[in-house]
Write a protein that holds these residues in place. Structure first.
Motif, PDB file in Angstrom:
ATOM      1  N   UNK A  76       0.771  -6.235   3.074  1.00 37.75           N
ATOM      2  CA  UNK A  76      -0.402  -6.973   3.541  1.00 37.75           C
ATOM      3  C   UNK A  76      -0.267  -8.472   3.334  1.00 37.75           C
ATOM      4  N   UNK A  77      -0.907  -9.194   4.242  1.00 36.64           N
ATOM      5  CA  UNK A  77      -0.995 -10.649   4.209  1.00 36.64           C
ATOM      6  C   UNK A  77      -2.455 -11.048   4.352  1.00 36.64           C
ATOM      7  N   UNK A  78      -2.855 -12.118   3.689  1.00 39.54           N
ATOM      8  CA  UNK A  78      -4.170 -12.707   3.930  1.00 39.54           C
ATOM      9  C   UNK A  78      -4.048 -13.621   5.138  1.00 39.54           C
ATOM     10  N   UNK A  79      -5.030 -13.539   6.024  1.00 38.55           N
ATOM     11  CA  UNK A  79      -5.023 -14.360   7.230  1.00 38.55           C
ATOM     12  C   UNK A  79      -6.356 -15.062   7.392  1.00 38.55           C
ATOM     13  N   UNK A 101       0.335  -9.611 -11.123  1.00 41.29           N
ATOM     14  CA  UNK A 101       0.653 -11.018 -10.901  1.00 41.29           C
ATOM     15  C   UNK A 101       0.198 -11.433  -9.523  1.00 41.29           C
ATOM     16  N   UNK A 102       1.111 -11.942  -8.709  1.00 44.27           N
ATOM     17  CA  UNK A 102       0.742 -12.413  -7.374  1.00 44.27           C
ATOM     18  C   UNK A 102       0.698 -11.286  -6.339  1.00 44.27           C
ATOM     19  N   UNK A 103       1.059 -10.083  -6.755  1.00 47.69           N
ATOM     20  CA  UNK A 103       1.112  -8.954  -5.833  1.00 47.69           C
ATOM     21  C   UNK A 103       0.193  -7.838  -6.315  1.00 47.69           C
ATOM     22  N   UNK A 104      -0.516  -7.246  -5.382  1.00 47.72           N
ATOM     23  CA  UNK A 104      -1.395  -6.126  -5.693  1.00 47.72           C
ATOM     24  C   UNK A 104      -0.769  -4.834  -5.166  1.00 47.72           C
ATOM     25  N   UNK A 105      -0.764  -3.814  -6.001  1.00 50.30           N
ATOM     26  CA  UNK A 105      -0.295  -2.495  -5.609  1.00 50.30           C
ATOM     27  C   UNK A 105      -1.530  -1.643  -5.332  1.00 50.30           C
ATOM     28  N   UNK A 108       0.826  -1.197   0.000  1.00 50.75           N
ATOM     29  CA  UNK A 108       0.000   0.000   0.000  1.00 50.75           C
ATOM     30  C   UNK A 108       0.862   1.249   0.000  1.00 50.75           C
ATOM     31  N   UNK A 109       0.544   2.175  -0.898  1.00 50.50           N
ATOM     32  CA  UNK A 109       1.312   3.407  -1.052  1.00 50.50           C
ATOM     33  C   UNK A 109       0.378   4.603  -0.869  1.00 50.50           C
TER      34      UNK A 109
END
Length: 150
Positions: free
Chosen positions: A100-103, A69-73, A15-16
């Protein structure tokens, strides 16, 4: 070795914080040669149930997501209401706010992290899930966001 706090070791999002989401999202789109995503407002307080530092907050933000890809900005332009977004932008300027991580098991994860000396900064709901920002700045040098999708 298992992580005692989050049940994943895959970073799903960066997150930016930005002052101008239109300008910055266009810059990212131009840089990567992709379409600029449409930004949207976070939900209102009645839906988001936002809490910042233990108190209710009317805070909202404009968000734009780039799926890389596997990462969201995630680009975040906060309003003026009290929030971790506003505080961080005012104190540190534009730039990285969180990873961030999904939990699974948000309440237990938050409780465990707080017992480990990483207090909850802000939490809220979104359509399909919930989030929590944990203050890990001292130890990890960045805020961690926990995401739990229904």
């Amino acid at each position: 070795m298992a992580n005692p706090f989050v049940n994943s070791h895959v970073i799903t999002q960066i997150g930016i914080l930005v002052h101008d989401i239109e300008k910055t999202s266009q810059a990212y789109a131009d840089f990567f040669g992709i379409d600029k995503p449409q930004w949207f407002w976070t939900d209102t307080a009645d839906k988001a149930q936002t809490e910042y530092r233990g108190s209710g907050s009317e805070a909202r933000a404009k968000l734009a997501f780039f799926n890389m890809g596997s990462l969201q900005l995630e680009l975040i332009e906060p309003d003026r209401e009290p929030s971790t977004w506003r505080e961080h932008l005012d104190e540190h300027g534009e730039g990285v706010h969180h990873i961030a991580f999904n939990v699974k098991g948000m309440k237990d994860t938050v409780a465990g992290m707080e017992q480990g000396g990483m207090p909850l900064l802000q939490k809220g709901e979104y359509t399909g899930g919930r989030y929590a920002y944990m203050d890990t700045s001292d130890s990890l040098k960045v805020i961690l966001e926990l995401l739990e999708n229904d």
